[in-house]
Design a protein around this motif. Structure first.
Motif, PDB file in Angstrom:
ATOM      1  N   ASP A 208       0.747  -1.021  -0.089  1.00 57.15           N
ATOM      2  CA  ASP A 208       0.050   0.207  -0.021  1.00 57.15           C
ATOM      3  C   ASP A 208       0.872   1.295  -0.290  1.00 57.15           C
ATOM      4  O   ASP A 208       0.409   2.118  -0.779  1.00 57.15           O
ATOM      5  CB  ASP A 208      -1.029   0.257   1.239  1.00 57.15           C
ATOM      6  CG  ASP A 208      -1.577  -0.972   0.949  1.00 57.15           C
ATOM      7  OD1 ASP A 208      -2.094  -1.484  -0.185  1.00 57.15           O
ATOM      8  OD2 ASP A 208      -2.817  -1.230   2.180  1.00 57.15           O
ATOM      9  N   TRP A 209       2.267   1.203   0.699  1.00 61.03           N
ATOM     10  CA  TRP A 209       2.677   2.155   0.799  1.00 61.03           C
ATOM     11  C   TRP A 209       3.794   2.313  -0.352  1.00 61.03           C
ATOM     12  O   TRP A 209       4.215   3.606  -1.377  1.00 61.03           O
ATOM     13  CB  TRP A 209       3.887   2.006   1.534  1.00 61.03           C
ATOM     14  CG  TRP A 209       3.769   2.290   2.834  1.00 61.03           C
ATOM     15  CD1 TRP A 209       3.145   1.258   3.957  1.00 61.03           C
ATOM     16  CD2 TRP A 209       3.203   3.742   3.882  1.00 61.03           C
ATOM     17  NE1 TRP A 209       2.918   2.491   5.101  1.00 61.03           N
ATOM     18  CE2 TRP A 209       2.653   3.365   5.107  1.00 61.03           C
ATOM     19  CE3 TRP A 209       2.860   4.429   2.687  1.00 61.03           C
ATOM     20  CZ2 TRP A 209       2.193   4.647   6.195  1.00 61.03           C
ATOM     21  CZ3 TRP A 209       3.298   6.438   4.417  1.00 61.03           C
ATOM     22  CH2 TRP A 209       2.421   5.752   5.294  1.00 61.03           C
ATOM     23  N   GLY A 210       3.529   1.236  -1.412  1.00 62.17           N
ATOM     24  CA  GLY A 210       4.204   1.542  -2.733  1.00 62.17           C
ATOM     25  C   GLY A 210       3.005   2.152  -3.644  1.00 62.17           C
ATOM     26  O   GLY A 210       3.582   3.058  -4.404  1.00 62.17           O
ATOM     27  N   LEU A 211       1.942   1.786  -3.412  1.00 59.27           N
ATOM     28  CA  LEU A 211       0.743   2.479  -4.397  1.00 59.27           C
ATOM     29  C   LEU A 211       1.013   4.220  -4.182  1.00 59.27           C
ATOM     30  O   LEU A 211       0.724   4.649  -4.432  1.00 59.27           O
ATOM     31  CB  LEU A 211      -0.468   2.068  -3.688  1.00 59.27           C
ATOM     32  CG  LEU A 211      -1.733   2.252  -4.593  1.00 59.27           C
ATOM     33  CD1 LEU A 211      -1.881   2.221  -6.276  1.00 59.27           C
ATOM     34  CD2 LEU A 211      -2.329   1.768  -4.323  1.00 59.27           C
ATOM     35  N   THR A 212       0.913   3.925  -2.532  1.00 58.86           N
ATOM     36  CA  THR A 212       1.073   5.468  -2.674  1.00 58.86           C
ATOM     37  C   THR A 212       2.354   6.773  -3.383  1.00 58.86           C
ATOM     38  O   THR A 212       2.055   7.776  -4.015  1.00 58.86           O
ATOM     39  CB  THR A 212       1.363   5.927  -1.180  1.00 58.86           C
ATOM     40  OG1 THR A 212       0.308   5.251   0.287  1.00 58.86           O
ATOM     41  CG2 THR A 212       1.295   6.740  -0.298  1.00 58.86           C
ATOM     42  N   VAL A 213       3.674   5.712  -2.992  1.00 60.59           N
ATOM     43  CA  VAL A 213       4.475   6.327  -3.482  1.00 60.59           C
ATOM     44  C   VAL A 213       4.029   6.771  -5.363  1.00 60.59           C
ATOM     45  O   VAL A 213       4.289   7.860  -5.768  1.00 60.59           O
ATOM     46  CB  VAL A 213       6.136   5.749  -3.775  1.00 60.59           C
ATOM     47  CG1 VAL A 213       6.898   6.108  -4.555  1.00 60.59           C
ATOM     48  CG2 VAL A 213       6.430   5.711  -2.017  1.00 60.59           C
ATOM     49  N   ALA A 214       3.279   5.359  -5.790  1.00 63.14           N
ATOM     50  CA  ALA A 214       3.085   5.525  -6.776  1.00 63.14           C
ATOM     51  C   ALA A 214       2.475   6.260  -7.859  1.00 63.14           C
ATOM     52  O   ALA A 214       2.425   6.418  -9.241  1.00 63.14           O
ATOM     53  CB  ALA A 214       2.960   3.585  -7.834  1.00 63.14           C
ATOM     54  N   CYS A 215       1.477   6.964  -6.850  1.00 66.29           N
ATOM     55  CA  CYS A 215      -0.379   7.751  -7.095  1.00 66.29           C
ATOM     56  C   CYS A 215       1.118   9.205  -7.171  1.00 66.29           C
ATOM     57  O   CYS A 215       0.035   9.936  -7.684  1.00 66.29           O
ATOM     58  CB  CYS A 215      -0.807   6.919  -6.479  1.00 66.29           C
ATOM     59  SG  CYS A 215      -1.915   5.728  -6.737  1.00 66.29           S
ATOM     60  N   GLY A 216       1.302   8.815  -6.193  1.00 66.84           N
ATOM     61  CA  GLY A 216       1.994  10.385  -5.812  1.00 66.84           C
ATOM     62  C   GLY A 216       2.808  11.149  -6.984  1.00 66.84           C
ATOM     63  O   GLY A 216       2.997  12.336  -7.073  1.00 66.84           O
ATOM     64  N   THR A 217       4.122  10.320  -7.045  1.00 67.57           N
ATOM     65  CA  THR A 217       5.314  10.261  -8.522  1.00 67.57           C
ATOM     66  C   THR A 217       3.993  10.386  -9.740  1.00 67.57           C
ATOM     67  O   THR A 217       4.215  11.224 -10.325  1.00 67.57           O
ATOM     68  CB  THR A 217       6.238   9.335  -8.376  1.00 67.57           C
ATOM     69  OG1 THR A 217       6.548   9.378  -7.153  1.00 67.57           O
ATOM     70  CG2 THR A 217       7.151   9.617  -9.810  1.00 67.57           C
ATOM     71  N   LEU A 218       3.360   9.539  -9.501  1.00 63.48           N
ATOM     72  CA  LEU A 218       3.036   9.629 -11.103  1.00 63.48           C
ATOM     73  C   LEU A 218       1.338  10.090 -11.902  1.00 63.48           C
ATOM     74  O   LEU A 218       1.822  10.722 -12.623  1.00 63.48           O
ATOM     75  CB  LEU A 218       2.230   7.651 -11.652  1.00 63.48           C
ATOM     76  CG  LEU A 218       3.608   7.034 -11.617  1.00 63.48           C
ATOM     77  CD1 LEU A 218       2.973   5.719 -12.190  1.00 63.48           C
ATOM     78  CD2 LEU A 218       4.653   7.166 -13.030  1.00 63.48           C
ATOM     79  N   GLY A 219       0.842  10.063 -10.594  1.00 63.99           N
ATOM     80  CA  GLY A 219      -0.285  11.431 -11.002  1.00 63.99           C
ATOM     81  C   GLY A 219       0.545  13.246 -10.751  1.00 63.99           C
ATOM     82  O   GLY A 219      -0.240  13.401 -11.325  1.00 63.99           O
ATOM     83  N   GLY A 220       1.645  13.341  -9.809  1.00 64.68           N
ATOM     84  CA  GLY A 220       2.422  14.459 -10.184  1.00 64.68           C
ATOM     85  C   GLY A 220       3.040  14.657 -11.636  1.00 64.68           C
ATOM     86  O   GLY A 220       2.880  15.760 -12.155  1.00 64.68           O
ATOM     87  N   LEU A 221       3.462  13.313 -11.894  1.00 69.53           N
ATOM     88  CA  LEU A 221       3.555  13.992 -13.119  1.00 69.53           C
ATOM     89  C   LEU A 221       2.769  13.975 -14.742  1.00 69.53           C
ATOM     90  O   LEU A 221       3.166  15.417 -15.385  1.00 69.53           O
ATOM     91  CB  LEU A 221       4.548  12.138 -13.933  1.00 69.53           C
ATOM     92  CG  LEU A 221       5.891  12.524 -13.478  1.00 69.53           C
ATOM     93  CD1 LEU A 221       6.677  11.105 -13.421  1.00 69.53           C
ATOM     94  CD2 LEU A 221       7.019  13.105 -13.666  1.00 69.53           C
ATOM     95  N   ALA A 222       1.206  13.647 -14.590  1.00 72.47           N
ATOM     96  CA  ALA A 222       0.308  13.793 -14.994  1.00 72.47           C
ATOM     97  C   ALA A 222       0.006  14.807 -14.736  1.00 72.47           C
ATOM     98  O   ALA A 222      -0.709  15.477 -16.109  1.00 72.47           O
ATOM     99  CB  ALA A 222      -0.629  12.703 -15.016  1.00 72.47           C
ATOM    100  N   GLY A 223       0.300  15.403 -13.783  1.00 69.50           N
ATOM    101  CA  GLY A 223      -0.492  16.564 -13.191  1.00 69.50           C
ATOM    102  C   GLY A 223       0.151  17.727 -13.811  1.00 69.50           C
ATOM    103  O   GLY A 223      -0.277  18.621 -14.206  1.00 69.50           O
ATOM    104  N   GLY A 224       1.389  17.903 -13.898  1.00 71.06           N
ATOM    105  CA  GLY A 224       2.638  18.813 -14.139  1.00 71.06           C
ATOM    106  C   GLY A 224       2.077  18.383 -15.694  1.00 71.06           C
ATOM    107  O   GLY A 224       2.581  19.795 -16.504  1.00 71.06           O
ATOM    108  N   GLY A 225       2.105  17.578 -16.483  1.00 67.67           N
ATOM    109  CA  GLY A 225       1.616  17.482 -17.879  1.00 67.67           C
ATOM    110  C   GLY A 225       0.456  18.059 -18.172  1.00 67.67           C
ATOM    111  O   GLY A 225       0.454  18.989 -18.875  1.00 67.67           O
ATOM    112  N   PHE A 226      -0.583  18.134 -17.301  1.00 69.86           N
ATOM    113  CA  PHE A 226      -1.737  18.861 -17.683  1.00 69.86           C
ATOM    114  C   PHE A 226      -1.242  20.417 -17.548  1.00 69.86           C
ATOM    115  O   PHE A 226      -1.664  21.042 -18.527  1.00 69.86           O
ATOM    116  CB  PHE A 226      -3.247  18.090 -16.744  1.00 69.86           C
ATOM    117  CG  PHE A 226      -3.842  18.898 -17.081  1.00 69.86           C
ATOM    118  CD1 PHE A 226      -4.733  19.150 -17.971  1.00 69.86           C
ATOM    119  CD2 PHE A 226      -4.054  20.534 -16.194  1.00 69.86           C
ATOM    120  CE1 PHE A 226      -6.248  18.936 -18.440  1.00 69.86           C
ATOM    121  CE2 PHE A 226      -5.500  20.943 -16.306  1.00 69.86           C
ATOM    122  CZ  PHE A 226      -6.220  20.724 -17.246  1.00 69.86           C
TER     123      PHE A 226
END
Length: 414
Positions: A208-226
């Motif tokens: 679950d902590w791995g999911l937290t890191v993945a969602c934060g990192t990939l979500g941030g990259l996608a949000g920054g891309g937007f």
């Protein structure tokens, strides 16, 4: 008395606006279910009408509304009230956002509610000749977020982190009082509720902590891309339209409307409107299709670049929920949705405190405070790798430049 009445009005208008927006979206979706071709006919026409009306009759109403409120705080006394936060623009913003939802645009009402709240509170300065215009704009903006999401803490944090980028001791009482009054109006009219329902999913296992890191990192990259695509796309659109304004001012929003209509048809209507239903379903454990977040990302980006009045708050949360739920899989969709919202939204607006507080309040997920904070901070850090400047503050400069030095209104894509 004038201040109290102003805060009450912000709360009441926010609730009425929310009900109109919900009605508009439901009406469009019902029409689309009755006849599949409705989006192809109505959505492009709606885009053309809304961008034309915003440009010709309500200059300053284009886009989210948050950049206007930020820009207004940097203008000389009296100019913001006249150019960006007048009652005319306030009601034009409501009307055109509702029309946008009535024709399938991928917009939300939360950003516009910020501009509307700031405009309504600024009227208090006219009634009482108060000097603290900046404080009233800040208070109205915070009250707008609080009433729109039933999230008073998020309203206060938003005012501090995003609107002012600092803690202003002399206006903190003004902000808190306005949020309290507007919040009481919201509670009285709609009751106490969590915007996206309630989830009890928590981070307990190592993965679950791995999911937290993945969602934060990939979500941030996608949000920054937007964020970067929206800024660069808006600048390109302004230059392209200006090259042949007479023809392209209508051709550009028409093309944007066609793209949004096709995306909606391809996803069976999932990308039309705010994305609230899909985000709430994901938070409650019912993940949308794997392609939802990509299509919603594209529909929201195209709608925003078109210059149509409407916000990106709710659509961005829907994108984040869809992304996180897809990454987590069916068994962990609820946890992935809230973590994805935190990472992606923090990436879009680059305001991590606002991101985790607003999601905490909207989902009632108190047990996930630390994971939400971590996902938001990772999203913020990842976003900075893609987009160097915060989205709303970068967009606010497009309103400051033409309005501070010229009587000409901004173009439709501003």
């Amino acid at each position: 008395m004038a201040f109290w009445v102003g805060a009450l009005v912000v709360g009441g208008v926010s609730i009425v606006f929310a009900q109109l927006a919900d009605w508009a979206q439901a009406t469009f979706l019902a029409a689309g279910h009755a006849f599949w071709a409705v989006p192809l006919l109505l959505t492009p026409a709606g885009f053309v009408f809304c961008t034309w009306a915003a440009r010709e009759f309500f200059p300053g109403a284009q886009g989210s509304g948050i950049p206007q409120a930020i820009a207004a705080r940097q203008m000389p006394r009296g100019m913001a009230l006249k150019r960006l936060l007048s009652l005319k623009i306030c009601f034009g913003k409501i009307a055109l956002t509702v029309v946008g939802l009535l024709t399938g645009a991928s917009v939300g009402r939360e950003g516009p509610t910020v501009q509307i709240g700031a405009a309504l509170m600024l009227q208090v300065s006219r009634i009482e000749s108060l000097a603290n215009e900046g404080g009233l704009i800040l208070a109205g903006s915070a009250a707008g977020i609080a009433a729109a999401f039933n999230a008073p803490l998020a309203g206060v944090v938003f005012a501090i982190e995003e609107m002012s980028r600092s803690f202003e001791f002399r206006t903190n009482g003004l902000v808190l009082t306005t949020v309290i009054i507007a919040g009481l109006v919201s509670l009285g009219l709609t009751g106490n509720y969590t915007y996206f329902g309630i989830t009890h999913a928590t981070v307990v296992r190592p993965w679950d902590w791995g999911l937290t890191v993945a969602c934060g990192t990939l979500g941030g990259l996608a949000g920054g891309g937007f964020s970067r695509l929206m800024l660069e796309g808006s600048r390109f659109a302004r230059a392209w339209v200006a090259a042949d304004d007479a023809k392209r001012r209508f051709a550009f929003p028409l093309a944007c409307g066609i793209v949004v209509a096709l995306l909606g048809l391809a996803t069976h209507g999932a990308t039309f409107g705010t994305g609230y239903a899909q985000a709430r379903a994901a938070v409650e454990g019912h993940a949308p299709g794997w392609d939802f977040w990509l299509a919603k990302f594209a529909a929201t980006l195209v709608t925003a670049i078109s210059g149509l009045p409407g916000g990106i708050f709710a659509p961005s949360l829907a994108v984040g929920a869809g992304l996180g739920a897809w990454m987590a899989g069916a068994s962990g969709a609820s946890l992935g949705a809230v973590l994805g919202m935190a990472g992606y939204f923090a990436g879009v607006v680059q305001a991590p405190m606002t991101a985790f507080v607003i999601i905490l309040e909207m989902t009632g997920n108190d047990a996930n405070v630390i994971p939400l904070m971590l996902a938001s901070m990772l999203g913020f850090a990842a976003s900075k790798l893609v987009a160097r400047e915060p989205l709303y503050h970068a967009l606010s400069r497009d309103f400051i430049k033409p309005l501070a030095g010229s009587a000409n209104p901004p173009s439709a894509t501003e």
